[in-house]
Enzyme design. Sequence first.
Site, PDB file in Angstrom:
ATOM      1  N   SER A  34       4.492  -2.159  -3.087  1.00  0.00           N
ATOM      2  CA  SER A  34       5.100  -2.750  -1.895  1.00  0.00           C
ATOM      3  C   SER A  34       5.784  -4.087  -2.195  1.00  0.00           C
ATOM      4  O   SER A  34       6.820  -4.403  -1.590  1.00  0.00           O
ATOM      5  CB  SER A  34       4.041  -2.919  -0.797  1.00  0.00           C
ATOM      6  OG  SER A  34       2.955  -3.693  -1.260  1.00  0.00           O
ATOM      7  N   ALA A  87       1.152  -6.974  -8.855  1.00  0.00           N
ATOM      8  CA  ALA A  87      -0.149  -6.847  -9.527  1.00  0.00           C
ATOM      9  C   ALA A  87      -1.212  -6.625  -8.468  1.00  0.00           C
ATOM     10  O   ALA A  87      -1.033  -6.981  -7.301  1.00  0.00           O
ATOM     11  CB  ALA A  87      -0.462  -8.097 -10.338  1.00  0.00           C
ATOM     12  N   ASP A  88      -2.320  -6.037  -8.899  1.00  0.00           N
ATOM     13  CA  ASP A  88      -3.475  -5.898  -8.008  1.00  0.00           C
ATOM     14  C   ASP A  88      -4.391  -7.112  -8.124  1.00  0.00           C
ATOM     15  O   ASP A  88      -5.013  -7.518  -7.142  1.00  0.00           O
ATOM     16  CB  ASP A  88      -4.227  -4.609  -8.327  1.00  0.00           C
ATOM     17  CG  ASP A  88      -3.336  -3.394  -8.094  1.00  0.00           C
ATOM     18  OD1 ASP A  88      -2.873  -3.229  -6.952  1.00  0.00           O
ATOM     19  OD2 ASP A  88      -3.065  -2.651  -9.045  1.00  0.00           O
ATOM     20  N   LYS A  98      -3.330  -3.776 -12.951  1.00  0.00           N
ATOM     21  CA  LYS A  98      -2.257  -3.075 -12.255  1.00  0.00           C
ATOM     22  C   LYS A  98      -2.602  -1.582 -12.196  1.00  0.00           C
ATOM     23  O   LYS A  98      -3.537  -1.133 -12.826  1.00  0.00           O
ATOM     24  CB  LYS A  98      -0.921  -3.273 -12.980  1.00  0.00           C
ATOM     25  CG  LYS A  98      -0.447  -4.711 -12.930  1.00  0.00           C
ATOM     26  CD  LYS A  98       0.892  -4.935 -13.642  1.00  0.00           C
ATOM     27  CE  LYS A  98       1.937  -3.919 -13.331  1.00  0.00           C
ATOM     28  NZ  LYS A  98       2.179  -3.729 -11.887  1.00  0.00           N
ATOM     29  N   GLY A  99      -1.837  -0.860 -11.399  1.00  0.00           N
ATOM     30  CA  GLY A  99      -2.037   0.581 -11.344  1.00  0.00           C
ATOM     31  C   GLY A  99      -2.596   1.079 -10.025  1.00  0.00           C
ATOM     32  O   GLY A  99      -2.899   2.264  -9.892  1.00  0.00           O
ATOM     33  N   GLY A 100      -2.697   0.154  -9.051  1.00  0.00           N
ATOM     34  CA  GLY A 100      -3.134   0.594  -7.723  1.00  0.00           C
ATOM     35  C   GLY A 100      -2.232   1.690  -7.175  1.00  0.00           C
ATOM     36  O   GLY A 100      -2.667   2.557  -6.416  1.00  0.00           O
ATOM     37  N   GLY A 101      -0.965   1.675  -7.593  1.00  0.00           N
ATOM     38  CA  GLY A 101      -0.006   2.692  -7.161  1.00  0.00           C
ATOM     39  C   GLY A 101       0.153   3.810  -8.178  1.00  0.00           C
ATOM     40  O   GLY A 101       1.088   4.626  -8.071  1.00  0.00           O
ATOM     41  N   GLU A 107       4.779   1.332 -16.097  1.00  0.00           N
ATOM     42  CA  GLU A 107       4.888  -0.121 -15.934  1.00  0.00           C
ATOM     43  C   GLU A 107       4.655  -0.818 -17.273  1.00  0.00           C
ATOM     44  O   GLU A 107       5.376  -1.747 -17.644  1.00  0.00           O
ATOM     45  CB  GLU A 107       3.875  -0.612 -14.897  1.00  0.00           C
ATOM     46  CG  GLU A 107       4.230  -0.165 -13.482  1.00  0.00           C
ATOM     47  CD  GLU A 107       3.138  -0.437 -12.461  1.00  0.00           C
ATOM     48  OE1 GLU A 107       1.996  -0.749 -12.851  1.00  0.00           O
ATOM     49  OE2 GLU A 107       3.435  -0.339 -11.265  1.00  0.00           O
ATOM     50  N   LYS A 125      -3.855 -11.936  -4.456  1.00  0.00           N
ATOM     51  CA  LYS A 125      -4.021 -11.269  -5.752  1.00  0.00           C
ATOM     52  C   LYS A 125      -4.568 -12.199  -6.837  1.00  0.00           C
ATOM     53  O   LYS A 125      -4.917 -11.749  -7.922  1.00  0.00           O
ATOM     54  CB  LYS A 125      -2.669 -10.704  -6.224  1.00  0.00           C
ATOM     55  CG  LYS A 125      -1.934  -9.830  -5.208  1.00  0.00           C
ATOM     56  CD  LYS A 125      -2.688  -8.547  -4.936  1.00  0.00           C
ATOM     57  CE  LYS A 125      -1.960  -7.616  -3.985  1.00  0.00           C
ATOM     58  NZ  LYS A 125      -0.724  -7.072  -4.486  1.00  0.00           N
TER      59      LYS A 125
HETATM   60  C1  5RP Z   1       1.469   0.069  -9.049  1.00  0.00           C
HETATM   61  C2  5RP Z   1       1.116  -1.344  -9.336  1.00  0.00           C
HETATM   62  C3  5RP Z   1       1.482  -2.361  -8.321  1.00  0.00           C
HETATM   63  O1  5RP Z   1       2.215  -3.367  -8.933  1.00  0.00           O
HETATM   64  C4  5RP Z   1       0.233  -2.951  -7.756  1.00  0.00           C
HETATM   65  O2  5RP Z   1      -0.586  -1.891  -7.278  1.00  0.00           O
HETATM   66  C5  5RP Z   1       0.529  -3.926  -6.625  1.00  0.00           C
HETATM   67  O3  5RP Z   1       1.046  -3.221  -5.540  1.00  0.00           O
HETATM   68  P1  5RP Z   1       1.430  -3.933  -4.178  1.00  0.00           P
HETATM   69  O4  5RP Z   1       2.569  -4.847  -4.469  1.00  0.00           O
HETATM   70  O5  5RP Z   1       1.777  -2.802  -3.259  1.00  0.00           O
HETATM   71  O6  5RP Z   1       0.190  -4.684  -3.699  1.00  0.00           O
HETATM   72  O7  5RP Z   1       0.559  -1.679 -10.352  1.00  0.00           O
HETATM   73  O8  5RP Z   1       0.979   0.937 -10.021  1.00  0.00           O
END
Ligand code: 5RP
Length: 223
Positions: A34, A87-88, A98-101, A107, A125
């Site tokens: 996002s 980043a998460d 990272k990697g929440g998405g 990446e 974060k």
């Molecule tokens: C996706 C990621 C994103 O950068 C991370 O999850 C942060 O997402 P957001 O900006 O929606 O909080 O690593 O794989």
Amino acid sequence: MNQDELKRAVGQAAVDYIKPKLDDNSIVGVGTGSTANCFIDALAEIKHLFDGAVASSEASAERLRSHGIHVYDLNGVPSLDFYIDGADEINDRLEMIKGGGAALTREKIVAAVAKTFICVADESKQVDLLGAFPLPVEVVPMARSHVARELVKLGGDPVYREGVVTDNGGHIIDVHNMRIQSPITLEAEINQITGVITNGLFAQRAADVLLLGTQDGVKTLSQ
Ligand code: 5RP
């Protein structure tokens, strides 16, 4: 400002940061999520100033194309000046989870090519110690149970992210309850497990610059 407004502020700040350094030949590395979406939307306003982008996910590629920005295959791009991504979690050494998405592998690949990794994040974060956010690990599907057992030996509590298939055809295991004192070491240890594609620790290649959205404005931190 609420969290969405902070994300938009850092997305715009990243565009302001790179804009003076762009030219007709520039290709911009673009992340996923996002916050990265806010960056993409701001980047579209200056699309006449650069050539195109490389994306770390199909979702980001689609969003870039919807703005009329050309998306290149990374294999045809010898170098990138900038990679901009969210980043998460991020610590004061600019090491990240990272990697929440679920886009962590692409990446990490695009970040590896870029000269400068700019992390865009709102202040929620920022952490002292990485690991409260479950650490994503992308695995070859048939190795999921084996990798999970090995992650338990490393002190984690692995949970399969059901129903998620990555852009690479991988599965995601989220590792809970890790207090990550040595991110560089743990990143290497997890990547040594057979069947792991990569993990969401970005410590060997941390960010170079953090644009942090706070109630006092966007702060710039660098290594
Ligand atoms: C996706 C990621 C994103 O950068 C991370 O999850 C942060 O997402 P957001 O900006 O929606 O909080 O690593 O794989």
